[in-house]
Design a protein around this motif. Structure first.
Motif, PDB file in Angstrom:
ATOM      1  N   ARG A 247     -59.163 -35.165  46.014  1.00 47.46           N
ATOM      2  CA  ARG A 247     -59.695 -35.859  47.189  1.00 47.46           C
ATOM      3  C   ARG A 247     -61.069 -35.337  47.577  1.00 47.46           C
ATOM      4  NH1 ARG A 247     -55.472 -35.234  51.521  1.00 47.46           N
ATOM      5  NH2 ARG A 247     -54.176 -36.054  49.817  1.00 47.46           N
ATOM      6  N   ALA A 248     -61.353 -34.083  47.246  1.00 53.73           N
ATOM      7  CA  ALA A 248     -62.664 -33.510  47.560  1.00 53.73           C
ATOM      8  C   ALA A 248     -63.740 -33.973  46.589  1.00 53.73           C
ATOM      9  CB  ALA A 248     -62.575 -31.981  47.548  1.00 53.73           C
ATOM     10  N   CYS A 249     -63.340 -34.596  45.484  1.00 51.77           N
ATOM     11  CA  CYS A 249     -64.284 -35.075  44.476  1.00 51.77           C
ATOM     12  C   CYS A 249     -64.813 -36.459  44.866  1.00 51.77           C
ATOM     13  CB  CYS A 249     -63.608 -35.155  43.106  1.00 51.77           C
ATOM     14  SG  CYS A 249     -62.960 -33.573  42.500  1.00 51.77           S
TER      15      CYS A 249
ATOM     16  N   THR B 137     -43.570 -23.081  46.922  1.00 54.78           N
ATOM     17  CA  THR B 137     -44.133 -24.265  47.578  1.00 54.78           C
ATOM     18  C   THR B 137     -44.198 -25.445  46.605  1.00 54.78           C
ATOM     19  OG1 THR B 137     -46.344 -23.410  47.022  1.00 54.78           O
ATOM     20  CG2 THR B 137     -45.493 -22.941  49.231  1.00 54.78           C
ATOM     21  N   PRO B 138     -43.059 -25.919  46.112  1.00 58.00           N
ATOM     22  CA  PRO B 138     -43.076 -26.964  45.074  1.00 58.00           C
ATOM     23  C   PRO B 138     -43.722 -28.267  45.512  1.00 58.00           C
ATOM     24  CG  PRO B 138     -40.846 -26.601  45.916  1.00 58.00           C
ATOM     25  CD  PRO B 138     -41.683 -25.486  46.442  1.00 58.00           C
ATOM     26  N   TYR B 139     -43.520 -28.679  46.755  1.00 59.59           N
ATOM     27  CA  TYR B 139     -44.168 -29.911  47.213  1.00 59.59           C
ATOM     28  C   TYR B 139     -45.648 -29.672  47.493  1.00 59.59           C
ATOM     29  CZ  TYR B 139     -45.633 -33.796  50.083  1.00 59.59           C
ATOM     30  OH  TYR B 139     -46.335 -34.860  50.581  1.00 59.59           O
ATOM     31  N   SER B 140     -45.956 -28.566  48.163  1.00 58.56           N
ATOM     32  CA  SER B 140     -47.343 -28.288  48.525  1.00 58.56           C
ATOM     33  C   SER B 140     -48.225 -28.086  47.298  1.00 58.56           C
ATOM     34  CB  SER B 140     -47.417 -27.056  49.435  1.00 58.56           C
ATOM     35  OG  SER B 140     -46.808 -27.321  50.675  1.00 58.56           O
ATOM     36  N   ASN B 141     -47.652 -27.644  46.177  1.00 56.24           N
ATOM     37  CA  ASN B 141     -48.445 -27.494  44.956  1.00 56.24           C
ATOM     38  C   ASN B 141     -49.058 -28.826  44.539  1.00 56.24           C
ATOM     39  OD1 ASN B 141     -47.656 -24.808  44.875  1.00 56.24           O
ATOM     40  ND2 ASN B 141     -45.991 -25.179  43.441  1.00 56.24           N
ATOM     41  N   ILE B 142     -48.254 -29.892  44.585  1.00 51.74           N
ATOM     42  CA  ILE B 142     -48.759 -31.216  44.233  1.00 51.74           C
ATOM     43  C   ILE B 142     -49.752 -31.689  45.277  1.00 51.74           C
ATOM     44  CG2 ILE B 142     -48.102 -33.576  43.640  1.00 51.74           C
ATOM     45  CD1 ILE B 142     -47.007 -31.327  41.804  1.00 51.74           C
ATOM     46  N   LYS B 143     -49.474 -31.388  46.539  1.00 50.32           N
ATOM     47  CA  LYS B 143     -50.402 -31.762  47.609  1.00 50.32           C
ATOM     48  C   LYS B 143     -51.753 -31.074  47.417  1.00 50.32           C
ATOM     49  CE  LYS B 143     -49.704 -30.105  51.742  1.00 50.32           C
ATOM     50  NZ  LYS B 143     -49.067 -29.850  53.049  1.00 50.32           N
TER      51      LYS B 143
ATOM     52  N   PRO C  47     -51.466 -38.231  40.132  1.00 46.62           N
ATOM     53  CA  PRO C  47     -52.318 -37.849  41.277  1.00 46.62           C
ATOM     54  C   PRO C  47     -53.658 -38.579  41.271  1.00 46.62           C
ATOM     55  CG  PRO C  47     -52.209 -36.070  39.660  1.00 46.62           C
ATOM     56  CD  PRO C  47     -51.174 -37.071  39.258  1.00 46.62           C
ATOM     57  N   LEU C  48     -54.166 -38.920  40.086  1.00 48.40           N
ATOM     58  CA  LEU C  48     -55.405 -39.695  40.036  1.00 48.40           C
ATOM     59  C   LEU C  48     -55.192 -41.070  40.655  1.00 48.40           C
ATOM     60  CD1 LEU C  48     -56.675 -38.814  36.448  1.00 48.40           C
ATOM     61  CD2 LEU C  48     -57.756 -38.153  38.600  1.00 48.40           C
ATOM     62  N   SER C  49     -54.070 -41.704  40.305  1.00 47.33           N
ATOM     63  CA  SER C  49     -53.764 -43.023  40.868  1.00 47.33           C
ATOM     64  C   SER C  49     -53.630 -42.962  42.381  1.00 47.33           C
ATOM     65  CB  SER C  49     -52.463 -43.551  40.251  1.00 47.33           C
ATOM     66  OG  SER C  49     -52.079 -44.772  40.836  1.00 47.33           O
ATOM     67  N   ASP C  50     -53.090 -41.847  42.899  1.00 46.78           N
ATOM     68  CA  ASP C  50     -52.902 -41.703  44.347  1.00 46.78           C
ATOM     69  C   ASP C  50     -54.215 -41.491  45.088  1.00 46.78           C
ATOM     70  OD1 ASP C  50     -50.172 -41.955  44.118  1.00 46.78           O
ATOM     71  OD2 ASP C  50     -49.794 -39.796  44.026  1.00 46.78           O
ATOM     72  N   GLU C  51     -55.166 -40.793  44.470  1.00 48.14           N
ATOM     73  CA  GLU C  51     -56.332 -40.320  45.221  1.00 48.14           C
ATOM     74  C   GLU C  51     -57.647 -40.998  44.873  1.00 48.14           C
ATOM     75  OE1 GLU C  51     -55.917 -38.484  47.700  1.00 48.14           O
ATOM     76  OE2 GLU C  51     -53.845 -37.892  47.317  1.00 48.14           O
ATOM     77  N   VAL C  52     -57.755 -41.610  43.701  1.00 44.68           N
ATOM     78  CA  VAL C  52     -59.035 -42.173  43.281  1.00 44.68           C
ATOM     79  C   VAL C  52     -59.148 -43.614  43.778  1.00 44.68           C
ATOM     80  CG1 VAL C  52     -60.453 -42.838  41.310  1.00 44.68           C
ATOM     81  CG2 VAL C  52     -59.222 -40.659  41.277  1.00 44.68           C
ATOM     82  N   THR C  53     -60.075 -43.845  44.689  1.00 46.35           N
ATOM     83  CA  THR C  53     -60.262 -45.168  45.284  1.00 46.35           C
ATOM     84  C   THR C  53     -61.688 -45.651  45.050  1.00 46.35           C
ATOM     85  OG1 THR C  53     -60.839 -44.136  47.398  1.00 46.35           O
ATOM     86  CG2 THR C  53     -58.528 -44.766  47.069  1.00 46.35           C
TER      87      THR C  53
END
Length: 300
Positions: free
Chosen positions: A164-166, A151-157, A184-190
């Motif tokens: 996202r749960a943080c 699951t190479p894509y799902s691993n990153i997801k 991934p921090l740049s993608d998810e931390v808002t």
């Protein structure tokens, strides 16, 4: 499962209506899926039986599906073969190597149950097993996620879902943190959910390029009203004691695999943690990658 679901269900109904004794194997499975608690049919078990045998409102498959997907071995199985077509032999091999399933009959009973719940599409005749891609197989608020080479894509997801749960103040502690971890921090931390990002790492992966990338990351986080800082541990005593990696926050906190292992699809797991971890002493003793760069360069 030492018995088929139809037999277990019959035991449960007799136990509910007539207080018949439960078979030991049935009791074990029903307790594991939280249909029986403290010697009584649980609320979930009662809702299942009422839905199927009284109201006939077709809610019972979803009730059972939810509880079965909460079983760690089923969750691991579904995440490992997420959305894929495989065969029964490989599923059996997975179950035998990673769970206490010991024979082909038990694996078959599990597959039949998963097929009935639309978690897999299983053909007894051909042995083909198609795993679902439905969101219910892998929900946002899980306590663990599996990293697998299938699951190479799902691993990153899954890494992104963990972040996202943080919320609030986030601290990522990883001895060998690579600059790829900024992505991934740049993608998810808002800014609506986070106030700060702190990264604590050792010197092994620290380079001029990483420093330059972090400056850009820090600038962008600042535009989101999020403070960000990366510090490098140069104290040998602290480095020698650090093995695991954590993402800690005011919301969810995780024990996580190495970032490079996730991107390389190496077998690993994320686990939600509840115990407190404090790295305040290590943080205060570490060097800031921007302001203490001259000192850091002595260790890289």
């Amino acid at each position: 499962m030492k018995s088929s679901w139809s037999n277990i269900e019959t035991d449960l109904l007799g136990f509910y209506e007539e207080s018949n004794g439960l078979d030991d194997d049935s009791r074990e499975f029903l307790e594991r899926i939280d249909f029986v608690e403290n010697g009584h049919v649980s609320d979930a078990g009662e809702r299942y039986l009422d839905s199927k045998f009284i109201f006939e409102d077709d809610e019972h498959p979803e009730i059972l599906r939810h509880e079965v997907l909460n079983l760690p071995e089923i969750r691991d199985l579904c995440q490992s073969f997420y959305g894929q077509r495989t065969d029964r032999e490989k599923v059996e091999r997975f179950l035998r190597s990673k769970t206490d399933v010991s024979d082909s009959k038990e694996a078959g009973r599990i597959l039949n149950l998963l097929n009935g719940l639309n978690i897999v599409s299983y053909s007894k005749k051909t042995g083909s097993v198609q795993f679902s891609e439905a969101d219910q197989v892998e929900e946002q608020e899980q306590d663990s996620y599996r990293v697998t080479h299938r699951t190479p894509y799902s691993n990153i997801k899954r890494l992104r879902r963990a972040i996202r749960a943080c919320e609030g103040d986030l601290l990522w502690v990883a001895k060998h943190f690579p600059k790829k971890g900024f992505e991934p921090l740049s993608d998810e931390v808002t800014g609506d959910r986070f106030s700060s990002v702190q990264i604590l790492c050792g010197p092994d992966n620290v380079t001029h390029k990483m420093r330059s990338d972090f400056e850009r990351f820090q600038d962008e986080m600042g535009r989101r009203d999020i403070d960000s800082e990366l510090r490098v541990m140069t104290n040998g005593d602290h480095l020698g004691k650090l093995h695991d990696r954590w993402i800690l926050s005011d919301g969810a906190s995780w024990n996580v695999p190495p970032v490079n292992s996730i991107y390389r699809n190496q077998e690993a797991e994320f686990h939600r943690v509840t115990e407190d971890h404090s790295f305040d002493d290590w943080w205060s003793d570490a060097e800031d990658i921007i302001s203490d760069w001259n000192e850091i360069q002595k260790h890289i």
